[in-house]
Design an enzyme around this catalytic site. Structure first.
Site, short mmCIF file in Angstrom:
data_model
loop_
_atom_site.label_atom_id
_atom_site.label_comp_id
_atom_site.label_asym_id
_atom_site.label_seq_id
_atom_site.Cartn_x
_atom_site.Cartn_y
_atom_site.Cartn_z
N ALA A 77 46.43 37.23 37.43
CA ALA A 77 46.44 36.42 36.21
C ALA A 77 45.85 37.20 35.04
CB ALA A 77 45.64 35.14 36.44
N ASN A 78 44.95 38.14 35.34
CA ASN A 78 44.32 38.92 34.26
C ASN A 78 45.27 39.95 33.64
OD1 ASN A 78 44.35 41.14 36.04
ND2 ASN A 78 42.22 40.85 36.67
N SER A 126 31.94 39.78 41.55
CA SER A 126 32.86 40.78 40.99
C SER A 126 32.67 42.10 41.72
CB SER A 126 32.56 40.95 39.51
OG SER A 126 33.10 42.16 39.04
N GLY A 127 33.76 42.82 41.88
CA GLY A 127 33.67 44.17 42.47
C GLY A 127 33.69 45.24 41.39
N ASP A 167 45.75 49.36 31.74
CA ASP A 167 46.48 48.96 32.96
C ASP A 167 46.63 47.44 33.05
OD1 ASP A 167 43.88 48.34 33.66
OD2 ASP A 167 43.84 49.56 35.48
N ASP A 221 43.80 46.40 28.02
CA ASP A 221 42.38 46.70 28.27
C ASP A 221 42.08 48.18 28.04
OD1 ASP A 221 43.51 47.79 30.52
OD2 ASP A 221 41.96 47.10 31.88
N SER A 276 37.62 51.05 32.92
CA SER A 276 38.65 50.09 32.54
C SER A 276 38.14 49.03 31.56
CB SER A 276 39.21 49.47 33.81
OG SER A 276 40.40 48.79 33.54
C1 G16 Z 1 40.07 45.90 38.31
C2 G16 Z 1 41.07 45.76 39.42
C3 G16 Z 1 41.76 44.43 39.34
C4 G16 Z 1 40.73 43.31 39.34
C5 G16 Z 1 39.70 43.54 38.25
C6 G16 Z 1 38.56 42.57 38.33
O1 G16 Z 1 40.71 45.88 37.07
O2 G16 Z 1 42.00 46.81 39.32
O3 G16 Z 1 42.60 44.31 40.45
O4 G16 Z 1 41.34 42.08 39.14
O5 G16 Z 1 39.15 44.84 38.37
O6 G16 Z 1 37.96 42.69 39.59
P1 G16 Z 1 36.63 41.93 39.97
O7 G16 Z 1 36.95 40.48 39.80
O8 G16 Z 1 36.34 42.30 41.37
O9 G16 Z 1 35.60 42.36 38.97
P2 G16 Z 1 40.35 46.92 35.93
O10 G16 Z 1 41.34 46.63 34.86
O11 G16 Z 1 38.94 46.63 35.53
O12 G16 Z 1 40.49 48.27 36.57
#
Ligand code: G16
Length: 542
Positions: A371-372, A500-501, A280, A276, A65
Site C-alpha cells: 500500500a505504501n 517496523s523493520g 523505489d 521516496d 530510503s
Molecule cells: C522498506 C521495504 C518495504 C517496507 C518498508 C517499511 O521500504 O522495502 O517493503 O514496506 O521498508 O517497512 P517496515 O514497516 O518494516 O518499516 P523502503 O522504501 O524504506 O526501502
C-alpha cells in the site's frame, strides 16, 4: 582454502564502535549513519563472498530510503535483482555483530560452511543515495570489498531500482538491457514513447504531472527521464534536492500523514505524485476544490495495472495466470475489488519486498504492490516468449498483434528487477492515457475504506512479536486480546500492530467502514499498545 587472502581483513579504521546489536531488517541494515561504518566494511566483505558463491555480480546499495536524513543503511542485491536470500540475512546479522577479534574466524567459518571457492572472481556493483553520510559509508564498503580482492563497479549516485537493474543487466550479459544508466533510461523511455504513440487519448488525460521528489536521488533521475521523454510528458518537479531529505515530503510522509508535501504547489484536482528518498516507492494524490486531500496509493496503482493487463491480454487473445500480491496494509476494499470485480487471485504476505517478490514469481504474471507504493510486475520468461511470438505470428489479426506488441513494450517499461517509482509512474501514465482518465476517474475504481497508520516510539520494539503476516501479536501477552476486543466494536474494523523493520518505532494500522469511527479505533488501540509495550512520550488521548 587459501588463507593468505584473509590477511587484509583486520582494519583499525573499521573497528566495531558500538556494543548494540544490529539486525538485517525489512530492507537490510538501517540505523543512525554514524553507527554504520563497520557494518558497511563487513557488508563489503560479505558481498564478495556472496558473489563468489553465486559466481555472479552482487549489488550493494547505500541508502535508508524513506528514513530521515541522519539515518543510513545498506541492502545487498542478489544476482537476479532480488533481495538477499533469507539464509544469508542471518549470516549477515552475525557477521556485523561479532567482536572485531572474531571477524577473521567468522569469515573463515562462512567460507567453510558455504563451501566457497575463493579462486572465483567477485564483482560487487555499488551505488548510493544523496545522503551526506553515503560517500563515507561507500568508502568503508569499498575497503571491505578490496580486502577480499573483489572487483568494485561503482555507479555513484543512483536510485535503488537503477542499481537492481544494473545488477541484472550485468548478470544476464545485457539480455535484460544495457548495464549503464543510459541503457536504463533509454529502455524505459523508448517503451513509454512507443505505447504512447499507439494510443489515442480521447478523454480527460493531460500529459503533465506534479512530482514531489522527496529531495532525494529521484529528482536527479526524474530530470534525466525528462530529457529522454521530450514532450510526451511534462514532469514538474518539487522538492528536487535543495530541501531536507524526506522531511515533510516524499511518498512515506504523504501516505502516512495523508496530506500534501511541503513546498509543493498542488493545483486543484491535478495529478500529483510523490516518491521516496531512493525512488523505489510511489503514491499519487490530489487536492480537490474543497481543499480535501485524496491519496491513490500502491493498492490503487496495483488494481489499475491489473485491470489494464487483463484488457490487453483479452485484446491479444492471450491467456496467462495473473496474480496480485499484497500485504496486510492493503485496504480491504482493494482486496474485494481484486477478487470480486477483477476476479484475480489476491495473496497476502508479510511486509517487505522480498516476500512480495518471491510470491509474485509463482504466477505467470505476478503483480505485487505494498500500500505504501512499493511494487512492480513480474512476467515469466515463457510468457514473454509467447507474447513475442504473437507479435509476429501471421495467423493473428492486426488487432491481436498490436495488443501483443503493446504488451511487449509495457514489459520493457516495467523495471521487473524491483519496485521502481519512476518506471511505475510511466506505467500509470500510460494506462491513464489509454483510458483517457484524469485522477478523479481513476479514484472512482473503488472507494477505500477509511484508514490510518500511526508510528509509535516504545522503549524496546522487539518486545512486540507477531505472526500471521504481521497481523497478530504473540507478545506482549494480552495485547492481541485487547486489540481484538476493541476492533470487534467496529463495522468492517481491522487493526494491527507490528514493529517496523526499518525505523525504531512500531506501526499501528487501522481501517473501518465509517470515517467518524476511525480516530477512536486507532487511538483506543494505540493506548493499549502504549501501556503493554512501553510507549515513550505523551500517551495517545482516547
Ligand atoms: C522498506 C521495504 C518495504 C517496507 C518498508 C517499511 O521500504 O522495502 O517493503 O514496506 O521498508 O517497512 P517496515 O514497516 O518494516 O518499516 P523502503 O522504501 O524504506 O526501502
Amino acid at each position: 582454502m587459501e588463507y593468505f587472502q584473509l590477511k587484509n581483513i583486520p582494519n583499525m579504521k573499521y573497528m566495531r564502535k558500538y556494543s548494540d546489536n544490529i539486525q538485517y531488517g525489512t530492507a537490510g541494515f538501517r540505523t543512525k549513519a554514524n553507527a554504520l561504518e563497520h557494518v558497511l566494511y563487513r557488508m563489503g566483505l560479505l558481498a564478495v563472498l556472496r558473489s563468489k558463491v553465486k559466481n555472479a555480480a552482487i549489488g550493494l546499495m547505500i541508502t535508508a530510503s524513506h528514513n530521515i536524513e541522519s539515518d543510513n543503511g545498506v541492502k545487498l542485491i542478489d544476482p537476479a535483482g532480488e533481495m538477499l536470500e533469507a539464509a544469508w540475512e542471518r549470516i549477515a546479522t552475525n557477521l556485523v555483530n561479532v567482536e572485531d577479534r572474531n571477524l577473521v574466524s567468522t569469515i573463515k567459518h562462512i567460507i567453510e560452511e558455504e563451501n566457497i571457492n575463493m579462486s572465483v572472481d567477485a564483482i560487487v556493483i555499488t551505488g548510493r543515495d544523496t545522503r551526506e553520510s553515503s560517500p563515507t559509508l561507500l568508502n568503508a564498503a569499498v575497503m571491505g570489498i578490496k580486502a577480499l580482492y573483489g572487483i568494485v563497479q561503482d555507479f555513484g549516485i543512483v536510485t535503488t531500482p537503477q542499481l537492481h537493474y544494473l545488477v541484472v543487466c550485468t548478470n544476464t550479459k545485457s539480455n535484460y538491457g544495457d548495464p549503464t544508466l543510459h541503457g536504463y533510461y533509454i529502455k524505459i523511455s523508448e517503451a513509454f514513447k512507443y505505447v504512447r504513440q499507439k494510443q489515442i487519448n480521447n478523454g480527460q488525460y493531460v500529459a503533465e504531472l506534479l512530482l514531489d521528489a522527496a529531495n532525494g536521488v529521484g529528482a536527479i533521475a526524474a530530470k534525466e527521464f525528462q530529457k529522454y521523454l521530450g514532450t510526451t510528458l511534462a514532469i514538474n518537479i518539487y522538492n528536487d534536492g535543495y530541501g531536507k531529505l524526506n522531511f515533510m515530503c516524499g511518498a512515506d510522509f504523504v501516505k502516512v500523514e495523508q496530506v500534501p508535501p511541503v513546498n509543493f504547489h498542488a493545483k486543484r484536482n491535478f495529478r500529483s505524485v510523490s516518491i521516496d528518498g531512493d525512488a523505489d516507492r510511489i503514491v499519487y494524490f490530489y487536492v480537490d476544490e474543497y481543499e480535501k486531500f485524496h491519496i491513490l496509493d500502491g493498492d490503487k496503482i496495483a488494481t489499475l495495472i491489473a485491470e489494464y493487463l487483463k484488457e490487453l491480454l483479452k485484446e491479444s487473445h492471450l491467456s496467462f495466470q495473473l496474480g496480485l500480491v499484497q500485504t496486510a496494509y492493503a485496504n480491504g476494499s482493494s482486496t474485494d475489488y481484486i477478487l470480486n470485480v477483477l476476479q484475480i487471485p489476491a495473496v497476502c504476505v508479510p511486509t517487505g519486498i522480498k516476500h512480495l517478490h518471491n510470491k509474485a514469481l509463482e504466477f505467470d504474471i505476478g503483480i505485487y504492490f505494498e500500500a505504501n507504493g512499493h511494487g512492480t510486475v513480474l512476467f515469466k520468461e515463457t510468457v514473454i516468449k509467447t507474447i513475442k511470438e504473437a507479435v509476429t505470428n501471421p495467423e493473428r489479426s492486426t488487432n491481436e498483434k498490436e495488443a501483443a506488441s503493446k504488451l511487449l513494450n509495457i514489459i520493457n517499461m516495467i523495471n521487473q528487477t524491483v519496485g521502481d517509482a519512476l518506471s511505475d509512474m510511466l506505467l500509470v501514465e500510460t494506462i491513464l492515457h489509454a483510458k483517457g482518465w484524469d485522477i478523479m476517474e481513476w479514484e472512482k475504481m473503488y472507494d477505500d475504506l477509511p484508514n490510518k497508520q500511526i508510528k509509535m516510539k516504545v522503549y524496546d520494539k522487539s518486545i512486540i512479536t507477531t505472526t500471521n503476516v504481521g497481523t497478530q501479536c504473540i507478545t506482549p501477552e494480552g495485547l492481541q486480546d485487547a486489540i481484538d476486543e476493541i476492533v470487534s466494536q467496529y463495522k468492517r474494523g481491522r487493526c494491527f500492530v507490528r514493529p517496523s523493520g526499518t525505523e525504531d518505532i512500531v506501526r499501528i494500522y487501522a481501517e473501518c467502514e465509517n470515517l467518524c469511527d476511525l480516530d477512536k479505533l486507532i487511538k483506543d488501540v494505540a493506548s493499549v499498545v502504549y501501556d503493554c509495550a512501553g510507549g515513550i512520550g505523551p500517551k495517545p488521548q482516547v
